[in-house]
Design a protein around this motif. Structure first.
Motif, short mmCIF file in Angstrom:
data_model
loop_
_atom_site.label_atom_id
_atom_site.label_comp_id
_atom_site.label_asym_id
_atom_site.label_seq_id
_atom_site.Cartn_x
_atom_site.Cartn_y
_atom_site.Cartn_z
N ILE A 36 26.33 38.36 45.86
CA ILE A 36 27.69 37.80 45.72
C ILE A 36 27.78 36.46 46.45
CG2 ILE A 36 30.12 38.13 46.33
CD1 ILE A 36 29.58 41.19 45.92
N ARG A 37 27.31 36.41 47.69
CA ARG A 37 27.38 35.16 48.47
C ARG A 37 26.65 34.02 47.76
NH1 ARG A 37 28.90 35.43 53.98
NH2 ARG A 37 29.14 37.55 54.73
N GLU A 38 25.45 34.30 47.28
CA GLU A 38 24.66 33.27 46.61
C GLU A 38 25.34 32.80 45.32
OE1 GLU A 38 20.75 34.96 46.20
OE2 GLU A 38 20.29 34.67 48.32
N TYR A 39 25.89 33.76 44.57
CA TYR A 39 26.56 33.41 43.32
C TYR A 39 27.79 32.54 43.59
CZ TYR A 39 28.53 33.81 38.66
OH TYR A 39 29.04 33.53 37.42
N VAL A 40 28.57 32.93 44.59
CA VAL A 40 29.79 32.19 44.92
C VAL A 40 29.45 30.77 45.35
CG1 VAL A 40 31.71 32.08 46.56
CG2 VAL A 40 31.15 34.24 45.43
N GLU A 41 28.36 30.60 46.08
CA GLU A 41 27.94 29.26 46.50
C GLU A 41 27.56 28.39 45.30
OE1 GLU A 41 24.85 29.44 49.44
OE2 GLU A 41 26.10 30.59 50.83
N LYS A 42 26.95 29.01 44.28
CA LYS A 42 26.52 28.26 43.09
C LYS A 42 27.66 28.05 42.10
CE LYS A 42 21.79 29.92 43.38
NZ LYS A 42 20.79 30.82 42.81
N VAL A 65 46.50 37.09 39.33
CA VAL A 65 45.30 36.51 39.94
C VAL A 65 44.10 36.78 39.03
CG1 VAL A 65 43.74 36.56 41.92
CG2 VAL A 65 46.20 36.81 42.26
N GLU A 66 43.43 35.70 38.64
CA GLU A 66 42.25 35.85 37.78
C GLU A 66 41.04 36.25 38.62
OE1 GLU A 66 39.48 33.35 34.62
OE2 GLU A 66 41.17 32.35 35.59
N LEU A 67 40.44 37.37 38.26
CA LEU A 67 39.24 37.85 38.95
C LEU A 67 38.01 37.35 38.21
CD1 LEU A 67 40.34 41.53 39.65
CD2 LEU A 67 40.64 39.52 41.09
N HIS A 68 36.98 36.97 38.94
CA HIS A 68 35.78 36.40 38.34
C HIS A 68 34.59 37.34 38.52
CE1 HIS A 68 37.86 32.59 37.74
NE2 HIS A 68 38.47 32.89 38.88
N GLU A 69 33.78 37.40 37.49
CA GLU A 69 32.65 38.31 37.45
C GLU A 69 31.44 37.73 38.17
OE1 GLU A 69 30.06 40.54 33.98
OE2 GLU A 69 32.08 39.83 33.54
N VAL A 70 30.69 38.62 38.79
CA VAL A 70 29.37 38.29 39.34
C VAL A 70 28.39 39.12 38.54
CG1 VAL A 70 27.88 38.37 41.36
CG2 VAL A 70 30.32 37.93 41.66
N ARG A 76 34.51 42.21 41.36
CA ARG A 76 34.88 40.85 40.97
C ARG A 76 35.25 40.08 42.24
NH1 ARG A 76 32.79 42.99 37.41
NH2 ARG A 76 33.55 43.42 35.34
N TYR A 77 35.40 38.77 42.09
CA TYR A 77 35.78 37.99 43.27
C TYR A 77 36.79 36.93 42.91
CZ TYR A 77 33.06 33.81 42.01
OH TYR A 77 32.61 32.66 41.39
N VAL A 78 37.45 36.44 43.94
CA VAL A 78 38.38 35.34 43.85
C VAL A 78 38.38 34.69 45.23
CG1 VAL A 78 40.41 36.73 44.46
CG2 VAL A 78 40.71 34.66 43.12
N VAL A 79 38.71 33.41 45.28
CA VAL A 79 38.80 32.73 46.57
C VAL A 79 40.29 32.55 46.89
CG1 VAL A 79 38.20 30.66 47.89
CG2 VAL A 79 36.59 31.57 46.20
N ASN A 82 40.74 29.98 51.02
CA ASN A 82 39.37 29.58 51.37
C ASN A 82 38.49 30.74 51.87
OD1 ASN A 82 39.66 26.80 50.69
ND2 ASN A 82 40.93 26.61 52.50
N GLN A 83 38.83 31.95 51.48
CA GLN A 83 38.03 33.13 51.82
C GLN A 83 37.65 33.82 50.52
OE1 GLN A 83 39.58 35.39 55.38
NE2 GLN A 83 41.42 34.28 54.73
N THR A 84 36.39 34.22 50.42
CA THR A 84 35.96 34.94 49.23
C THR A 84 36.40 36.39 49.37
OG1 THR A 84 34.05 33.49 48.99
CG2 THR A 84 33.97 35.60 47.83
N VAL A 85 37.13 36.85 48.37
CA VAL A 85 37.70 38.19 48.39
C VAL A 85 37.03 39.00 47.28
CG1 VAL A 85 39.84 39.50 48.17
CG2 VAL A 85 39.88 37.25 49.24
N ILE A 86 36.41 40.11 47.65
CA ILE A 86 35.75 40.99 46.69
C ILE A 86 36.75 42.08 46.31
CG2 ILE A 86 33.73 42.42 46.25
CD1 ILE A 86 33.17 39.43 47.01
N VAL A 87 36.89 42.30 44.99
CA VAL A 87 37.95 43.16 44.47
C VAL A 87 37.38 44.20 43.51
CG1 VAL A 87 40.13 43.12 43.19
CG2 VAL A 87 39.52 41.19 44.65
N ASP A 88 37.91 45.41 43.60
CA ASP A 88 37.59 46.45 42.62
C ASP A 88 38.40 46.12 41.37
OD1 ASP A 88 37.73 48.73 40.98
OD2 ASP A 88 37.46 50.07 42.68
N PRO A 89 37.74 45.82 40.25
CA PRO A 89 38.51 45.39 39.06
C PRO A 89 39.39 46.49 38.47
CG PRO A 89 36.21 45.70 38.50
CD PRO A 89 36.32 45.85 40.00
#
Length: 99
Positions: A36-42, A65-70, A76-79, A82-89
């Motif tokens: 997740i961290r690597e994907y969010v950075e890219k 809030v739009e959730l984004h797939e990894v 899923r995640y959203v920022v 300025n914090q990456t938030v991991i969410v159960d879709p």
């Protein structure tokens, strides 16, 4: 007898609450967190602001809030702020906040 019954009932209620809290805990494997961290950075996202929503594990994000797939990760995640938030879709509940 009444006092004893009340104490026993209170104990069961306390244990039930502890069970509910433990059931809500989600543990993300370190490997998944790394992915997740690597994907969010890219794939950086613009940070969104959610006035009135507390960023805590277990908090529910609004449907707006739009959730984004990894890829290859069930969450899923959203920022937010300025914090990456991991969410159960399925529930839209926050399961982890990566600072």
């Amino acid at each position: 007898m009444k006092m004893r019954l009340s104490t026993v009932a209170a104990g069961f209620l306390l244990l039930a609450g502890v069970g509910d809290a433990a059931a809500q805990d989600v543990i993300i494997a370190p490997e998944q967190e790394t992915v997740i961290r690597e994907y969010v950075e890219k794939q950086p996202l613009a940070s969104v602001e959610l006035p009135g929503v507390e960023l805590n594990i277990g908090s529910t994000l609004p449907d707006t809030v739009e959730l984004h797939e990894v890829p290859d990760v069930e969450y899923r995640y959203v920022v937010v702020d300025n914090q990456t938030v991991i969410v159960d879709p399925g529930t839209r509940k926050i399961v982890k906040i990566i600072r």
